[in-house]
Design an enzyme around this catalytic site. Sequence first.
Site, PDB file in Angstrom:
ATOM      1  N   GLU A   1     -10.119   2.159   3.683  1.00 15.63           N
ATOM      2  CA  GLU A   1     -10.453   1.764   2.314  1.00 15.63           C
ATOM      3  C   GLU A   1     -10.321   0.247   2.173  1.00 15.63           C
ATOM      4  O   GLU A   1     -11.236  -0.429   1.677  1.00 15.63           O
ATOM      5  CB  GLU A   1      -9.505   2.471   1.345  1.00 15.63           C
ATOM      6  CG  GLU A   1      -9.713   2.080  -0.110  1.00 15.63           C
ATOM      7  CD  GLU A   1      -8.654   2.688  -1.018  1.00 15.63           C
ATOM      8  OE1 GLU A   1      -8.826   2.595  -2.251  1.00 15.63           O
ATOM      9  OE2 GLU A   1      -7.655   3.229  -0.509  1.00 15.63           O
ATOM     10  N   HIS A   2      -9.191  -0.286   2.596  1.00 14.56           N
ATOM     11  CA  HIS A   2      -8.936  -1.731   2.586  1.00 14.56           C
ATOM     12  C   HIS A   2      -8.724  -2.193   4.022  1.00 14.56           C
ATOM     13  O   HIS A   2      -7.979  -1.562   4.768  1.00 14.56           O
ATOM     14  CB  HIS A   2      -7.680  -2.069   1.790  1.00 14.56           C
ATOM     15  CG  HIS A   2      -7.630  -1.474   0.416  1.00 14.56           C
ATOM     16  ND1 HIS A   2      -6.963  -0.283   0.147  1.00 14.56           N
ATOM     17  CD2 HIS A   2      -8.152  -1.893  -0.761  1.00 14.56           C
ATOM     18  CE1 HIS A   2      -7.085  -0.005  -1.137  1.00 14.56           C
ATOM     19  NE2 HIS A   2      -7.790  -0.959  -1.710  1.00 14.56           N
TER      20      HIS A   2
ATOM     21  N   HIS B   1       2.213   3.014  -3.264  1.00 17.74           N
ATOM     22  CA  HIS B   1       1.297   3.747  -4.138  1.00 17.74           C
ATOM     23  C   HIS B   1       1.685   5.213  -4.257  1.00 17.74           C
ATOM     24  O   HIS B   1       1.723   5.785  -5.345  1.00 17.74           O
ATOM     25  CB  HIS B   1      -0.134   3.678  -3.578  1.00 17.74           C
ATOM     26  CG  HIS B   1      -0.954   2.566  -4.126  1.00 17.74           C
ATOM     27  ND1 HIS B   1      -1.304   2.465  -5.445  1.00 17.74           N
ATOM     28  CD2 HIS B   1      -1.517   1.497  -3.514  1.00 17.74           C
ATOM     29  CE1 HIS B   1      -2.037   1.385  -5.628  1.00 17.74           C
ATOM     30  NE2 HIS B   1      -2.173   0.774  -4.474  1.00 17.74           N
TER      31      HIS B   1
ATOM     32  N   HIS C   1     -51.921  23.106  -4.951  1.00 12.18           N
ATOM     33  CA  HIS C   1     -51.828  21.652  -4.860  1.00 12.18           C
ATOM     34  C   HIS C   1     -53.195  21.057  -4.500  1.00 12.18           C
ATOM     35  O   HIS C   1     -53.648  20.075  -5.101  1.00 12.18           O
ATOM     36  CB  HIS C   1     -50.809  21.243  -3.785  1.00 12.18           C
ATOM     37  CG  HIS C   1     -49.392  21.372  -4.209  1.00 12.18           C
ATOM     38  ND1 HIS C   1     -48.835  22.554  -4.630  1.00 12.18           N
ATOM     39  CD2 HIS C   1     -48.393  20.437  -4.275  1.00 12.18           C
ATOM     40  CE1 HIS C   1     -47.562  22.354  -4.928  1.00 12.18           C
ATOM     41  NE2 HIS C   1     -47.261  21.075  -4.732  1.00 12.18           N
TER      42      HIS C   1
ATOM     43  N   GLN D   1       0.829  -1.206   0.000  1.00 12.25           N
ATOM     44  CA  GLN D   1       0.000   0.000   0.000  1.00 12.25           C
ATOM     45  C   GLN D   1       0.860   1.252   0.000  1.00 12.25           C
ATOM     46  O   GLN D   1       0.555   2.239  -0.678  1.00 12.25           O
ATOM     47  CB  GLN D   1      -0.905  -0.008   1.232  1.00 12.25           C
ATOM     48  CG  GLN D   1      -2.093   0.924   1.133  1.00 12.25           C
ATOM     49  CD  GLN D   1      -3.033   0.512   0.025  1.00 12.25           C
ATOM     50  OE1 GLN D   1      -3.287  -0.657  -0.165  1.00 12.25           O
ATOM     51  NE2 GLN D   1      -3.544   1.464  -0.721  1.00 12.25           N
TER      52      GLN D   1
ATOM     53  N   ASP E   1      -6.984  -5.699  -5.798  1.00  5.72           N
ATOM     54  CA  ASP E   1      -6.525  -4.672  -6.729  1.00  5.72           C
ATOM     55  C   ASP E   1      -6.689  -5.103  -8.178  1.00  5.72           C
ATOM     56  O   ASP E   1      -6.999  -4.282  -9.047  1.00  5.72           O
ATOM     57  CB  ASP E   1      -5.046  -4.355  -6.486  1.00  5.72           C
ATOM     58  CG  ASP E   1      -4.840  -3.425  -5.310  1.00  5.72           C
ATOM     59  OD1 ASP E   1      -5.806  -2.765  -4.891  1.00  5.72           O
ATOM     60  OD2 ASP E   1      -3.705  -3.353  -4.802  1.00  5.72           O
TER      61      ASP E   1
END
Length: 440
Positions: free
Chosen positions: A321-322, A256, A414, A253, A355
């Site tokens: 996220e993960h 990245h 209405h 990770q 991934d």
Amino acid sequence: MRVYSTQRDPLNDILARKYAETADVSAIVQKIIERVRTGGDRALYQLIEEIDNVTLDSLTVSKAEIETALLTVSAELLEVMEQAKANILAFHQKQVRQGFASTEQNGVVMGQRILSLSCVGVYVPGGTAAYPSTVLMDVLPAKIAGVKKIVMMTPTDSEGNVPVAILAAAQIAGVDEIYKVGGAQGVAALAYGTETIPKVDKIVGPGNIYVATAKRMVYGTVDIDMIAGPSDVLIIADHSANPRWVAADLLAQAEHDKLAQAILVMTEEALIEKIQLELEQQLAELPRKEIAAAAIENNGKIILVQDLAEATDIANLIAPEHLELSVADPFALLGKIENAGSVFLGHHTPEVLGDYFAGPNHTLPTEGTARFYSPLSVDDFVKKSSYLYYTSEALEAAASAVELFAETEALIGHARSMKVRRDNDSTFAAKDKKSADRFV
């Protein structure tokens, strides 16, 4: 990586998230968007030359370029992408929803239709990087949803070429049109359309700060998937965890981006030193070690907890996220996880499976937004439309209730919409003359 302890450190310090300090590019992006909106193709050619220093003869990727890409990419990679496609399709086909209809005894018919979007734009980062996995993950759910036209935008390299792996993935996934435009100008072209590029209903896909800012600015003109930030992973590990494997997953990770976040929540203090040593040794072997080292140093953390119950509490507060459950019995924890983009169960399920290959989507909510956002799915490429039918008898039964609501909200027009129908039906009107007379 700095080590925290829930027994020693304040919870606020443990949970503190270091957000990226990025320059405000709003003014620049707004000018780019306006140039594209008013200048169309001509503005795109100019911006590509100004920003990317590339002169293009055409904005469109030709069939010949795609055919060349398919011949250039290795047969092994093509086969792997086909396998990944099959896995992604199998997973996402289970997400397809059906409309419904119900008929009540009084003659009322109501229902909901599921309608695919007409045209979707997929943004794929390019240039010096090639992410064919993004193409597959973003395009295939749209295909399942029945989107009529899928348009892909991606920047070129310095020679004006799109990476062949991206073109091959686009062909495998079924992209209809590919354009050599990146950055904020690519987002603007999708949002407003040009002489060459069609206006889309929705834009999905990751990008840099210019892309993210442009997506935020055009939202409302078109829909977008989400505003994604730096990627992150959180690993819950117990006594059964393999230090070498845990370190490898944290570094996967971290490589990245310098802003990526890698967090380890650990129940066994005795394993922390072994994991730290593995991090140091494996980091030295990474080609992207400078990036990974910066991410680990600035954003990485190890959190020592008393037990797995406390570990899941921490994970839910961080909303990663993960989330990897590197524990002896991962399924025992799964039901306790409330906030996570995607969960990876057990020692033999590293996040990198998600991934590229396994099937669940890798476009996930970042920076704690898993509290309210979901992974990209087939749902992102459809819209819902409801419908309603009343017989005269059903309308009669509901009339006084509707008029009372309208009168309460001081929307007499209405109420009159109901009243004029009562006036045209003498039987209807006579049955509840008192109610009808309220607006006379």
